[in-house]
Design a protein around this motif. Structure first.
Motif, mmCIF file in Angstrom:
data_model
loop_
_atom_site.group_PDB
_atom_site.id
_atom_site.type_symbol
_atom_site.label_atom_id
_atom_site.label_comp_id
_atom_site.label_asym_id
_atom_site.label_seq_id
_atom_site.Cartn_x
_atom_site.Cartn_y
_atom_site.Cartn_z
ATOM 1 N N SER A 1 -31.993 17.033 -67.612
ATOM 2 C CA SER A 1 -31.192 17.946 -68.439
ATOM 3 C C SER A 1 -31.109 17.477 -69.878
ATOM 4 O O SER A 1 -30.034 17.308 -70.434
ATOM 5 C CB SER A 1 -29.787 18.087 -67.846
ATOM 6 N N ARG B 1 -29.966 26.524 -68.133
ATOM 7 C CA ARG B 1 -29.710 25.139 -67.718
ATOM 8 C C ARG B 1 -28.954 25.033 -66.398
ATOM 9 O O ARG B 1 -28.621 23.943 -65.955
ATOM 10 C CB ARG B 1 -28.947 24.344 -68.790
ATOM 11 N N PRO C 1 -34.464 21.649 -70.815
ATOM 12 C CA PRO C 1 -34.322 21.386 -69.376
ATOM 13 C C PRO C 1 -35.675 21.446 -68.671
ATOM 14 O O PRO C 1 -36.499 22.331 -68.931
ATOM 15 C CB PRO C 1 -33.391 22.501 -68.900
#
Length: 316
Positions: free
Chosen positions: A89, A196, A93
């Motif tokens: 992350s 994300r 991502p």
């Protein structure tokens, strides 16, 4: 292989692969596999959006009963793999995974399709299923074996991944689909979207799917249930290694990806059917996919795909 709609390229692949797939599919006896009617009804109940594609593929495969039953991927013979996967992350991502499997039972095929207006790119299994992939909505997905012996009624997980990429745009939608579609064996499916958001779904044929916020998956679920398999694949050690790299070291993206090409994540157990065939890197927001090996890299883009081939030496 790139083909916007099911057509002659796919038909050629089926003709090439079907003899080997038929031997595997019928290895326990043709009569042990579900009938065509059972396969059709299972797809209609659980993944009706795929029926049009399924029928097109069955026609291209020649319309035979056994081919149609195989292509449903409903209650196929059991199969095992290894694999590690994790979501990094960082600024961009990334979903990274190692596919540990037998080189003798691998499609060796990257497939880009535009079926029903949805662009999907990924690594083929079962000639229309996927073991990892990405779609034009920015959704990436991959699987690992869940480390359990139980086999039940359900679909081979590659067609479930195909379904998710064909019909879902967000991790939330994917989680909903994974929670309701039955899998014939235990698998861990990790999903990452363009916003994300990520989850790992612990799927099993004998208990409800568990949706977790885990960014890491190897070859067990909440706990080790198959000790011999866990020892052989070092699933606990690989999970701990990944968690440490993500929480203690905070690697750069490149360093994190490179770790998948080295032990303990990279496996050389090719003779036992659990060697690392490739490392896949997915950047869902950019529509990018990479395959990596210790001595090579192959990059793909959803919007700029060209049919090509590479020769990769796998020791067997």
């Amino acid at each position: 292989m790139g083909e916007l709609e099911p057509g002659p390229k796919w038909a050629g692949l089926f003709a090439e692969y079907w003899p080997d797939y038929r031997r595997w599919w019928s290895s326990e006896g043709v009569e042990t596999r579900p009938t065509y009617w059972e396969c059709y009804q299972a797809l209609k109940l659980h993944m009706p959006e795929l029926l049009v594609i399924y029928e097109q593929l069955c026609e291209l495969a020649g319309g035979g009963d056994e081919a149609a039953r195989f292509l449903s991927l409903y209650n196929p013979p059991p199969y095992l793999s290894g694999c590690s996967q994790a979501v990094w992350s960082g600024e961009e991502p990334v979903l990274v995974r190692n596919y540990d499997y037998s080189p003798l039972a691998f499609d060796r095929l990257i497939m880009r399709t535009g079926w029903q207006g949805r662009t999907v790119l990924g690594t083929s299994d079962g000639l229309w299923g996927l073991v990892d992939g990405i779609n034009d909505a920015g959704l990436a997905i991959s699987l690992t074996f869940g480390g359990r012996r139980v086999v039940g009624d359900g679909f081979g997980v590659p067609v479930i991944l195909r379904y998710v990429l064909q019909t879902c745009e967000t991790t939330e939608q994917a989680a909903s689909a994974l929670s309701r579609i039955p899998s014939h064996m235990s698998y861990n499916v990790t999903v990452l979207d363009a916003k994300r958001s990520y989850i790992t779904a612990f799927m099993a044929p004998d208990r409800p799917t568990l949706i977790t916020q885990s960014a890491v998956a190897t070859n067990h679920q909440e706990k080790v249930e198959w000790a011999a398999h866990a020892r052989f694949t070092a699933t606990v050690e690989r999970e701990r290694y990944l968690l440490q790299r993500m929480t203690m070291h905070r690697d750069t993206e490149e360093k994190f990806i490179s770790a998948f090409l080295k032990p303990p994540l990279y496996s050389s157990a090719f003779a036992d059917g659990f060697g690392t065939l490739y490392t896949a890197v997915y950047r869902p927001r950019l529509g990018q996919m990479e395959l990596r090996w210790p001595r090579g890299t192959w990059a793909f883009e959803l919007d700029n795909f060209n049919d090509d081939q590479r020769m990769i030496h796998i020791p067997v």
